[in-house]
Design a protein around this motif. Structure first.
Motif, short mmCIF file in Angstrom:
data_model
loop_
_atom_site.label_atom_id
_atom_site.label_comp_id
_atom_site.label_asym_id
_atom_site.label_seq_id
_atom_site.Cartn_x
_atom_site.Cartn_y
_atom_site.Cartn_z
N GLN A 41 -4.51 8.69 0.88
CA GLN A 41 -3.32 9.06 1.65
C GLN A 41 -2.34 9.85 0.79
O GLN A 41 -1.73 10.82 1.26
CB GLN A 41 -2.64 7.80 2.20
CG GLN A 41 -1.53 8.09 3.20
CD GLN A 41 -2.02 8.82 4.43
OE1 GLN A 41 -3.10 8.54 4.93
NE2 GLN A 41 -1.22 9.76 4.92
N ALA A 42 -2.19 9.46 -0.47
CA ALA A 42 -1.32 10.20 -1.39
C ALA A 42 -1.82 11.63 -1.55
O ALA A 42 -1.03 12.59 -1.57
CB ALA A 42 -1.27 9.50 -2.74
N ALA A 86 -4.98 4.10 -0.46
CA ALA A 86 -3.65 4.56 -0.86
C ALA A 86 -3.74 5.88 -1.63
O ALA A 86 -2.93 6.79 -1.43
CB ALA A 86 -2.96 3.49 -1.71
N LYS A 97 2.00 9.35 -5.96
CA LYS A 97 2.62 10.66 -5.71
C LYS A 97 3.63 11.00 -6.82
O LYS A 97 3.69 12.13 -7.29
CB LYS A 97 3.30 10.65 -4.34
CG LYS A 97 2.31 10.68 -3.19
CD LYS A 97 2.97 10.37 -1.85
CE LYS A 97 3.97 11.42 -1.44
NZ LYS A 97 4.54 11.14 -0.10
N GLN A 149 0.83 -1.19 0.00
CA GLN A 149 0.00 0.00 0.00
C GLN A 149 0.87 1.25 0.00
O GLN A 149 0.58 2.22 -0.70
CB GLN A 149 -0.93 0.00 1.21
CG GLN A 149 -2.06 1.02 1.10
CD GLN A 149 -3.08 0.83 2.21
OE1 GLN A 149 -2.80 0.27 3.25
NE2 GLN A 149 -4.29 1.32 1.97
N LYS A 153 1.08 4.14 -2.86
CA LYS A 153 0.94 5.55 -2.49
C LYS A 153 2.09 6.37 -3.09
O LYS A 153 1.86 7.44 -3.67
CB LYS A 153 0.94 5.69 -0.97
CG LYS A 153 0.81 7.14 -0.49
CD LYS A 153 1.06 7.24 1.01
CE LYS A 153 2.52 6.94 1.34
NZ LYS A 153 2.83 7.12 2.77
N GLU A 154 3.31 5.87 -2.99
CA GLU A 154 4.46 6.59 -3.54
C GLU A 154 4.41 6.62 -5.07
O GLU A 154 4.81 7.61 -5.68
CB GLU A 154 5.77 5.93 -3.06
CG GLU A 154 6.02 6.07 -1.58
CD GLU A 154 6.00 7.53 -1.11
OE1 GLU A 154 6.60 8.39 -1.81
OE2 GLU A 154 5.39 7.81 -0.06
#
Length: 256
Positions: A239-240, A236, A14, A6, A10-11
């Motif tokens: 959160q990003a 995810a 981003k 996850q 997320k990264e």
């Protein structure tokens, strides 16, 4: 989805968003009526969202799909150019299948269509074609192919028809290369735009095999990454977005 995966997704989101922000250029910088009514920053944000919608498939969905699929499939690539030769008899069979589907004299049946093409995949002369690139190309550990047409809008009937013809051409080209290969073609939509109502699959009825050729929202993401992937993926993305909020706000200040 594990916390580690996850975090990886997320990264990835981003990184994709930062790349989009760096390359983005508004289509027009002077819209006096819109600017005075709504403000330059809101117009710039709206324009960015429109641009993002246009490229979301390649910029976001495809990289995320590949990142998830690489843990489950032996091969996971995007924007792949498929084989480009099909036999003359396979071409004739594709024309016949499409004609019969259009006039509704046959019901879509994926396995039957594939076997019809397989039987003639090496017959006749070979002609070079220009098939559409495969958005997502997956291969499992048994060599089975999954060729995915990833849609990011509400498709019209003509989209389904074009996708069906493309699927048949992909199938014929891969069978011409290897008549024994197992080919799966998938029409995928990453989310249900009609939520909370069911996806309006009636538009594809009569052209696509709904049970074996179409994956929507949870069906698609859980196929790619395993059960529960869709909900974890939404988390995810959320959160990003939270972590990018200050960067996005700072970027759009230039339009104030």
């Amino acid at each position: 989805m594990s916390l580690q995966r996850q975090a990886m997704i997320k990264e990835k989101v981003k990184d994709c968003m930062r790349s989009k922000l760096q390359s983005y250029r508004p289509e027009t910088s002077y819209m006096p009526f819109h600017h005075r009514l709504l403000g330059k920053e809101r117009i710039a944000l709206y324009s960015f969202i429109q641009s993002l919608n246009t490229t979301f498939g390649i910029s976001i969905y495809e990289p995320v799909t590949i990142a998830l699929a690489s843990k489950k499939f032996s091969v996971a690539k995007n924007q792949v150019k498929p084989a480009d030769q099909i036999s003359s008899e396979a071409h004739q069979r594709i024309v016949m299948i499409m004609d019969e589907l259009v006039i509704a004299s046959r019901t879509p049946n994926k396995s039957v269509e594939i076997e019809e093409i397989r039987k003639v995949s090496l017959k006749g002369t070979f002609n070079r074609v220009k098939p559409t690139k495969v958005n997502v190309w997956l291969e499992n550990h048994n060599g089975e192919l999954f060729l995915i047409d990833l849609k990011t809008t509400k498709p019209s009937f003509s989209h389904y028809e074009r996708s069906k013809r493309t699927f048949l051409e992909w199938t014929a080209a891969e069978l011409a290369r290897d008549p024994q290969v197992v080919v799966n073609t998938i029409f995928a939509v990453p989310y249900n735009p009609y939520e909370p109502e069911p996806y309006e699959r009636w538009m594809s009825k009569g052209m696509l095999d709904l049970d074996h050729e179409v994956l929507i929202a949870e069906e698609f993401w859980d196929f790619i990454g395993g059960e529960g992937t869709y909900e974890d993926l939404l988390d995810a993305f959320e959160q990003a977005g939270i972590e990018l909020r200050d960067e996005i706000d700072e970027y759009f200040k230039q339009f104030s």
